[in-house]
Design a protein around this motif. Structure first.
Motif, PDB file in Angstrom:
ATOM      1  N   CYS A   1       0.851  -1.190   0.000  1.00  0.00           N
ATOM      2  CA  CYS A   1       0.000   0.000   0.000  1.00  0.00           C
ATOM      3  C   CYS A   1       0.886   1.240   0.000  1.00  0.00           C
ATOM      4  O   CYS A   1       1.941   1.256   0.650  1.00  0.00           O
ATOM      5  CB  CYS A   1      -0.898  -0.006   1.235  1.00  0.00           C
ATOM      6  N   ALA A   2       0.481   2.267  -0.718  1.00  0.00           N
ATOM      7  CA  ALA A   2       1.223   3.532  -0.741  1.00  0.00           C
ATOM      8  C   ALA A   2       0.249   4.692  -0.558  1.00  0.00           C
ATOM      9  O   ALA A   2      -0.895   4.633  -1.022  1.00  0.00           O
ATOM     10  CB  ALA A   2       1.994   3.684  -2.043  1.00  0.00           C
ATOM     11  N   ILE A   3       0.699   5.743   0.106  1.00  0.00           N
ATOM     12  CA  ILE A   3      -0.122   6.933   0.363  1.00  0.00           C
ATOM     13  C   ILE A   3       0.700   8.166   0.020  1.00  0.00           C
ATOM     14  O   ILE A   3       1.872   8.260   0.381  1.00  0.00           O
ATOM     15  CB  ILE A   3      -0.574   7.009   1.836  1.00  0.00           C
ATOM     16  N   GLU A   4       0.075   9.103  -0.683  1.00  0.00           N
ATOM     17  CA  GLU A   4       0.746  10.362  -1.025  1.00  0.00           C
ATOM     18  C   GLU A   4       0.066  11.542  -0.335  1.00  0.00           C
ATOM     19  O   GLU A   4      -1.164  11.639  -0.316  1.00  0.00           O
ATOM     20  CB  GLU A   4       0.721  10.593  -2.537  1.00  0.00           C
ATOM     21  N   PHE A   5       0.885  12.428   0.222  1.00  0.00           N
ATOM     22  CA  PHE A   5       0.404  13.638   0.889  1.00  0.00           C
ATOM     23  C   PHE A   5       0.923  14.845   0.106  1.00  0.00           C
ATOM     24  O   PHE A   5       2.138  15.003  -0.063  1.00  0.00           O
ATOM     25  CB  PHE A   5       0.908  13.701   2.330  1.00  0.00           C
ATOM     26  N   ARG A   6       0.019  15.689  -0.356  1.00  0.00           N
ATOM     27  CA  ARG A   6       0.424  16.891  -1.083  1.00  0.00           C
ATOM     28  C   ARG A   6       0.714  18.001  -0.067  1.00  0.00           C
ATOM     29  O   ARG A   6      -0.212  18.571   0.526  1.00  0.00           O
ATOM     30  CB  ARG A   6      -0.659  17.343  -2.042  1.00  0.00           C
ATOM     31  N   ILE A   7       1.995  18.288   0.116  1.00  0.00           N
ATOM     32  CA  ILE A   7       2.377  19.326   1.074  1.00  0.00           C
ATOM     33  C   ILE A   7       2.367  20.659   0.341  1.00  0.00           C
ATOM     34  O   ILE A   7       3.272  20.978  -0.433  1.00  0.00           O
ATOM     35  CB  ILE A   7       3.758  19.023   1.684  1.00  0.00           C
ATOM     36  N   ASN A   8       1.319  21.415   0.569  1.00  0.00           N
ATOM     37  CA  ASN A   8       1.120  22.703  -0.095  1.00  0.00           C
ATOM     38  C   ASN A   8       1.447  23.859   0.842  1.00  0.00           C
ATOM     39  O   ASN A   8       1.299  23.742   2.060  1.00  0.00           O
ATOM     40  CB  ASN A   8      -0.332  22.848  -0.560  1.00  0.00           C
ATOM     41  N   ALA A   9       1.844  24.976   0.265  1.00  0.00           N
ATOM     42  CA  ALA A   9       2.051  26.196   1.041  1.00  0.00           C
ATOM     43  C   ALA A   9       0.692  26.869   1.224  1.00  0.00           C
ATOM     44  O   ALA A   9       0.306  27.755   0.466  1.00  0.00           O
ATOM     45  CB  ALA A   9       3.017  27.131   0.322  1.00  0.00           C
ATOM     46  N   GLU A  10      -0.032  26.381   2.224  1.00  0.00           N
ATOM     47  CA  GLU A  10      -1.384  26.880   2.505  1.00  0.00           C
ATOM     48  C   GLU A  10      -1.601  26.931   4.007  1.00  0.00           C
ATOM     49  O   GLU A  10      -1.085  26.081   4.750  1.00  0.00           O
ATOM     50  CB  GLU A  10      -2.437  25.960   1.871  1.00  0.00           C
ATOM     51  N   ASN A  11      -2.369  27.914   4.435  1.00  0.00           N
ATOM     52  CA  ASN A  11      -2.705  28.067   5.843  1.00  0.00           C
ATOM     53  C   ASN A  11      -4.039  27.366   6.103  1.00  0.00           C
ATOM     54  O   ASN A  11      -5.100  27.900   5.789  1.00  0.00           O
ATOM     55  CB  ASN A  11      -2.786  29.545   6.213  1.00  0.00           C
ATOM     56  N   VAL A  12      -3.987  26.168   6.661  1.00  0.00           N
ATOM     57  CA  VAL A  12      -5.214  25.400   6.867  1.00  0.00           C
ATOM     58  C   VAL A  12      -6.096  26.016   7.936  1.00  0.00           C
ATOM     59  O   VAL A  12      -7.301  25.759   7.990  1.00  0.00           O
ATOM     60  CB  VAL A  12      -4.897  23.930   7.217  1.00  0.00           C
ATOM     61  N   GLN A  13      -5.504  26.834   8.810  1.00  0.00           N
ATOM     62  CA  GLN A  13      -6.301  27.503   9.843  1.00  0.00           C
ATOM     63  C   GLN A  13      -7.036  28.717   9.296  1.00  0.00           C
ATOM     64  O   GLN A  13      -7.848  29.313   9.976  1.00  0.00           O
ATOM     65  CB  GLN A  13      -5.396  27.907  11.013  1.00  0.00           C
TER      66      GLN A  13
END
Length: 496
Positions: free
Chosen positions: A334-346
């Protein structure tokens, strides 16, 4: 191999990704140096740099004439568009053909066919691939939209025929919402794709978004490389992908894969591609669209199959026959990808720009990082917000999740806010950990979009209280009596 050189008409992590495989294949790479990113990290991975810094980014990555002109000037054999920009523009593929340049992707005909949601839908219907109830063609007026929606039944979704990436899409839950949503979808489609045409489909509540990776050569051979689960989305934009889907069993996987291949065979499609489906709660699948390019999330497929998709894409473009048969492609782990974006989730995922003061990823087994930036780089406002992709692998989903938590906790990024707190929230959610989720996961499962440790919350409260007390204590004694201050704080002040 006839291809000896490639112009990578893109930037960031995907340019680096393509260059890495090209180097392995002994192919020379060219990249553009732009005014906006004169010291871009991706340029360090090019064999030769084409300086177009006198131009704006818009006049480079979206300018077909400039790209073709550059390829001809430097006698470059092929052009790879990556994803985004002109990757699904049939005009670029057409101009490459007219100038005897290899386009690393499908033909202009296939991009025209399958890149148009309305045409692709008709092809699916003719080939008995299931689709959702919807309009039989383009909707040209609000009156026609109202009539179609009434016949389908609410809720409905209005989609740009030339759309992608979640753009030009609106949901109307009743007839009162339809005029506003129809106009909004059409206007957004026109502004982004230069084509205001839309069509309407039945909207499925809480579906899963599952896509199949396909690979086809120019000699009629087609295979699929299993599925990717893409249901963790915000406003139809993918944030996290995993392969395989925790929802599918072998029978469903076989049926969906067969339908994905059927569409490729029906059109003579070649190159890599992604056939996207909506899957309802009963695991019925419905064709949604086809992406005729390499996907952002392609690494998860590479990790579970061991197949380099960029290499296969180049070999197919060069005219080679597939060296892979369906029976040879095995699903491993199994593989999982996380898109690390320059975004303020708060702040509702608002974009973040500025200097990336520090970026460090853990180096460990089963962790892959495709990054487009290094320490000191500037995150520009004119491009998308993707900083890096974290891809983890495990022998099964449980071990992949364990590795993911460890890897994300070990990432250090300073200077800009990122989507990492969001991923921590997702990984600590019971429904996600059990693999029970849909495209409405964020709205229905998360109380907030970011994760906080208990001690972080306590620290924030104490810091806020300390600052408030400092402010109170700085107020003049006489003035404080005129202010609406709590008896507790006032008595504390008097004791001073």
């Amino acid at each position: 191999m006839k291809i000896k050189s490639i112009l990578i008409a893109n930037r960031g992590e995907i340019a680096i990704r393509i260059a890495r495989t090209a180097r392995k294949m002994g192919i020379k790479t060219f990249m553009f140096l732009t005014h906006e990113e004169p010291n871009a990290h991706y340029l360090k991975h090019a064999d030769e740099i084409i300086d177009v810094s006198e131009e704006t980014f818009y006049n480079i990555f979206t300018n077909i004439d400039k790209i073709i002109e550059s390829a001809l000037k430097f006698n470059i054999d092929a052009i790879h568009p990556g994803y985004g920009f002109l990757s699904e523009n049939p005009a670029l593929a057409r101009e490459c053909k007219h100038n005897n340049i290899v386009f690393i992707g499908p033909s202009d005909k296939h991009i025209d066919q399958m890149g148009n949601k309305g045409v692709a839908r008709d092809i699916a219907i003719k080939n008995n691939v299931p689709v959702l109830p919807g309009s039989t063609g383009i909707i040209t007026s609000q009156a026609e939209a109202e009539k179609t929606a009434a016949s389908i039944g609410y809720p409905v979704i209005i989609k740009a025929v030339a759309g992608g990436g979640g753009k030009g899409m609106r949901v109307a839950r009743n007839k009162d919402e339809l005029p506003r949503m129809f106009n909004a979808a059409s206007k957004e489609a026109m502004s982004i794709f230069g084509n205001a045409a839309v069509f309407i489909e039945k909207y499925v509540e809480n579906p899963r978004h599952i896509e199949f990776q396909v690979l086809a050569d120019q000699h009629g051979d087609v295979v699929h490389l299993f599925e990717r689960e893409c249901s963790i989305q915000r406003k139809h934009q993918k944030l996290l992908e995993e392969a395989p889907s925790p929802a599918l069993d072998e029978a469903n996987r076989e049926r969906m894969g067969r339908d994905a291949i059927k569409l490729c065979r029906a059109t003579g499609y070649y190159s890599v591609g992604t056939v996207e489906f909506l899957v309802d709660e009963h695991l019925n699948h419905y064709f949604m669209e086809m992406n005729t390019r390499i996907q952002v999330e392609h690494p998860v497929t590479e990790e579970i199959t061991g197949i380099d998709l960029i290499e296969q894409q180049i070999r197919v473009a060069d005219g080679e026959k597939l060296s892979l048969a369906q029976k040879d492609i095995k699903l491993k782990g199994c593989a999982i990808e996380f898109r690390i974006n320059a975004e303020n989730v708060q702040s509702d995922f608002s974009p973040e720009n500025g200097i990336l003061e520090k970026i460090k990823f853990p180096s460990k087994r089963h962790v892959r990082v495709d990054a487009g930036y290094v320490d000191g780089d500037i995150i520009p406002s004119c491009y998308d917000s993707l900083i890096a992709k974290l891809i983890v692998k495990g022998s099964d989903r449980k071990s992949a999740l364990k590795t993911a938590i460890s890897a994300i906790n070990g990432i250090q990024i300073k200077g800009v806010k990122t989507t990492l707190p969001f991923f921590k929230m997702v990984l600590n959610n019971d429904s996600f950990r059990e693999g029970i989720y849909s495209t409405s996961f964020i709205e229905k499962e998360l109380e907030q979009n970011f994760y906080q440790e208990d001690n972080e919350m306590v620290a924030a409260i104490l810091l806020g209280m300390t600052e408030y007390l400092k402010e109170i204590e700085s107020i003049d004694h006489a003035e404080i009596r005129e202010k609406n201050v709590s008896p507790w704080l006032f008595s504390r002040f008097l004791k001073k």
